[in-house]
Design an enzyme around this catalytic site. Structure first.
Site, PDB file in Angstrom:
ATOM      1  CG  ASP A   1     -29.824   7.529  -8.786  1.00 57.18           C
ATOM      2  OD1 ASP A   1     -30.722   7.120  -8.016  1.00 57.18           O
ATOM      3  OD2 ASP A   1     -28.697   6.999  -8.827  1.00 57.18           O
TER       4      ASP A   1
HETATM    5  C1  BGC Z   1     -29.223   4.676  -6.289  1.00 54.04           C
HETATM    6  C2  BGC Z   1     -29.970   3.929  -7.367  1.00 54.04           C
HETATM    7  C3  BGC Z   1     -31.253   3.356  -6.820  1.00 54.04           C
HETATM    8  C4  BGC Z   1     -32.063   4.478  -6.212  1.00 54.04           C
HETATM    9  C5  BGC Z   1     -33.401   4.007  -5.666  1.00 54.04           C
HETATM   10  C6  BGC Z   1     -30.109   5.654  -5.529  1.00 54.04           C
HETATM   11  O1  BGC Z   1     -29.466   6.159  -4.424  1.00 54.04           O
HETATM   12  O2  BGC Z   1     -28.137   5.367  -6.858  1.00 54.04           O
HETATM   13  O3  BGC Z   1     -29.159   2.904  -7.879  1.00 54.04           O
HETATM   14  O4  BGC Z   1     -31.961   2.709  -7.835  1.00 54.04           O
HETATM   15  O5  BGC Z   1     -31.329   5.053  -5.155  1.00 54.04           O
HETATM   16  O6  BGC Z   1     -33.276   3.198  -4.586  1.00 54.04           O
END
Ligand code: BGC
Length: 740
Positions: A286
């Site tokens: 993530d």
């Molecule tokens: C979130 C994810 C997301 C990623 C990219 C993160 O902050 O937890 O769910 O896919 O950002 O946008």
């Protein structure tokens, strides 16, 4: 025939076969593996690490100037948020024409519940109890996303959430692993089809691996502490379903699990995912979760963080650059083996080949304009929204309303709000495309009906200055419909709440309108269960519309005026008060299950132990009766199968849908077992008076659990079978599982 003619004919046949006989799956797989390995053999260390790097574009979809140079040098394998056919093609041309090895870039984007056509938030869609809708909405999201140059989405979000304080409960399918698995499977199929390299399909990413939804206190990013049983029985199943459905990627989550951060967790990333489940795609971290291993306190610096994440099984690093910066040093110091690095690169390249990116790296720019908001996509968004809204209360048939009403007061801060229905992850959805409830109602009513509108108050803040206007409007109207709930910013990531009450002065607004004596219908626009006890006790009709997407307003009007009969059910328990959280239907019995008359039982002194609305609950404009529960046998062996069936009858005057739900309970086992576990559901449409027998088949995959030795077992003994229209109102019987 001369032998020359025979030879010629055979040659011709062989040639025709080469062209006509499709290559088998194993041939294709071995072709991909050969191409991966031959490419890998040519890569420098820097180029390998480059394939493991993903960087963020600009919020508006532009790439950043540095991306061009990094891609040219082979140091950037993937981006997020860069979108638009022209922009992705520009970057891709650099990869394909100017980089040494011509490895295409992979563009990713969060199309969680739609790209431009926005569907209901996933929690809403799960309320439909109809996974085929999840498949169809994901297919539209895939088609739109693919046409803007993006071939990978960070969805489906399959986290189980038992805590409505956690804002991201809106992004998943609720509290139940069986329902969650069904939607996970369906959404993966919708995004990827049988082949994510096919036109209009994209690569999916099951996230967030894992237990992110168990954040302590419902506070986002917080740590989790869970038994392996709970992980395997509650949090893993939707991921397992996604992997079995062929999902190409997973995302490792932010949280720590039992002391080991999920982005450095060899147990979840390697033992379970690779060794047990045989997942051969790749795992992306993530956003900066690799670097955050320092904050978790398991890495002293980025070097440690990179080693921990890569060695545990995180293949691609999102946004932070620890792999790229420190990879060479880690290899040199032998803290990272070339074999481990190569395996990560292999996984990324494998997916790029399977996606067909090497052969078709570009997007047809001419198709983009016609790809978005197609009429059939909008029709589907409206249909799904209608099938996702839950009728929570409807005394004396307050709803549906007649289209010939003299006047209707449309009240509340969310009655004409274009942003909230799109939810927090709204893809590239545009407010100007949202149909608000006010607009939907205006289109629906007859020309004679007067539609008045008053906002009343804001969602947040303390002002009641608008109350008077709203009250006057209600007084001069035949009926009032009040739209209250949450703003988009109040749900989703980093939007944990310590209170589940309606924010701001909204409850007082409802109370003021109710005090006029006019029939007051409440429509909730929100992304989590809310504690709305007063409204339930006092107003005659409540519709949970969730955040219903682009077509939300039309779908709400379809329901309010009876063109659509609501049939959705809650995929999550509604607490009476935040103090009951966590409260979920599939809890253990305890040694002292609650008894009203007995103080020394497991309950609260100050509030009931029961929820406001149980899991699986929802009403219809018609009524149903579930009866005549039957089993195919009184006993089965541990490996046997049992057919359970019950009759469901529409006992009312309208056609409508009932969701028949099957729950089991393993009465005595070597571990404590939940008081109920959902193991089957079917949404059926019945005409007035129509009766149908609904069948479910139970087998070892439904009846077992993870025992003390962490083995999945079906234990002989008695099981209870419960069938009903929600998790509380059930009819029941028993059967026996025998050792063989
Ligand atoms: C979130 C994810 C997301 C990623 C990219 C993160 O902050 O937890 O769910 O896919 O950002 O946008």
């Amino acid at each position: 025939m001369t032998s020359r003619t025979v030879k010629f004919a055979l040659l011709l046949l062989a040639l025709v076969c080469c062209f006509l006989v499709p290559t088998s799956h194993s041939q294709r797989t071995s072709n991909v593996e050969q191409r991966v390995n031959s490419l890998l053999a040519q890569m420098t260390l820097a180029e390998k690490l480059g394939q493991l790097q993903q960087l963020d574009g600009e919020a508006n979809g532009n790439y950043r100037p540095e991306h061009l140079d990094l891609i040219r040098k082979g140091l950037l394998g993937s981006t997020i948020n860069v979108r638009g056919a022209q922009r992705t093609n520009q970057l891709q041309r650099v990869a394909m024409n100017e980089s040494r090895l011509k490895i295409p870039a992979l563009f990713g984007f969060d199309a969680i519940h739609g790209y431009r056509t926005i569907f209901p938030i996933p929690l809403g869609e799960a309320s439909s109890f109809d996974p085929s809708l999840g498949e169809r909405s994901a297919a539209v999201a895939a088609q739109e996303t693919n046409n803007v140059g993006v071939r990978w989405t960070f969805a489906p979000m399959v986290d189980i959430a038992r805590d409505p304080r956690w804002g991201r409960i809106s992004e998943g399918s609720g509290e139940d692993p069986f329902l969650g698995a069904a939607f996970a499977r369906a959404r993966v199929r919708g995004f990827q089809g049988n082949d994510y390299g096919a036109p209009d399909k994209i690569l999916a990413c099951a996230k967030h691996w894992v237990a992110y939804g168990a954040a302590e206190g419902g506070r986002d990013y917080n740590t989790t502490d869970l038994s392996e049983q709970t992980l395997r029985e509650i949090y893993f199943p939707p991921f397992k379903a996604a992997v079995d459905a062929g999902v190409g990627t997973l995302m490792s989550s932010f949280n720590a699990i039992n002391g080991v951060p999920a982005s450095a967790n060899a147990f979840t990333l390697t033992k379970v995912l690779r060794d047990e489940w045989k997942f051969d795609g790749f795992v992306v971290s993530d956003y900066t979760s690799v670097k955050e291993l320092i904050n978790h306190g398991i890495a002293a610096n980025e070097e440690d963080a990179a080693a921990a994440a890569l060695n545990a099984g995180v293949d691609m690093e999102m946004v932070s650059r620890s792999y790229n910066t420190f990879g060479p040093k880690l290899i040199q110091q032998k803290r990272l083996s070339t074999a481990t690095l190569d395996e990560a690169v292999r996984r990324v390249l494998r997916i790029k080949f399977r996606l067909g990116l090497f052969d078709r790296p570009y997007t047809d720019e001419a198709r983009e304009a016609n790809a978005l908001l197609r009429p059939e996509s909008l029709r589907l968004a409206r249909e799904i929204a209608g099938r996702s809204m839950v009728l929570l209360k409807n005394d004396r048939e307050t709803l549906p309303l007649g289209k010939n009403l003299g006047s209707i007061a449309v009240i509340g801060p969310l009655a004409d709000d274009r942003r909230a229905p799109l939810g927090w992850w709204s893809g590239d959805g545009k407010e100007e495309n949202t149909v608000t409830p006010l607009a939907g109602i205006k289109t629906k009513v007859s020309a004679q009906t007067k539609v008045g509108y008053a906002k009343g108050c804001e969602v947040k803040g303390d002002s009641t200055a608008g109350f008077e206007e709203a009250v006057n409007l209600a007084k001069s109207s035949d009926v009032a419909v009040v739209f209250v709930g949450e703003l988009a910013e109040m749900v989703g990531e980093a939007a944990s709440h310590a209170s589940l009450d309606l924010p701001g002065r909204q409850l007082e607004l409802v109370q003021a309108i109710h005090a006029t004596g006019k029939p007051t219908i409440v429509v909730l626009v929100n992304g989590r269960p809310l504690s709305i006890g007063w409204i339930v006790d006092n107003t005659p009709a409540i519709l949970e519309s969730w955040m219903g997407g682009t077509e939300s307003g039309d779908a709400i009007a379809d329901i309010l005026f009876g063109d659509v009969n609501p049939g959705a059910k809650l995929p999550v328990t509604f607490p009476r008060t935040v103090g009951q959280v966590p409260i979920y239907y599939n809890h253990m019995n305890t040694g002292r299950p609650p008894e009203a008359e007995n103080r020394y039982t497991s309950k609260y002194y100050d509030v009931p132990w029961t929820p406001l609305f149980p899991f699986g609950y929802g009403l219809s404009y018609t009524t149903f009766k579930i009866s005549n529960l039957q089993l195919s046998a009184p006993r089965i062996s541990v490996n046997g199968k049992l057919t359970v069936s019950a009759e469901v009858e529409n006992t009312g005057r309208r056609a409508g849908d009932e969701v028949v739900q099957l729950y089991i309970r393993d009465t005595v086992a070597s571990m404590t077992r939940p008081v109920k576990e959902l193991k089957g559901f079917q949404r059926v449409t019945l005409q007035p008076g129509e009766k149908r027998r609904v069948e479910f088949v139970l087998g070892p995959e439904h009846l077992g659990f993870w025992n003390r030795e962490m083995r999945y077992v079906v234990e002989p003994g008695e099981f209870r079978i419960m069938v009903g229209a929600n998790s509380v109102d059930v009819i029941e019987t028993k059967f026996e599982v025998t050792p063989n």
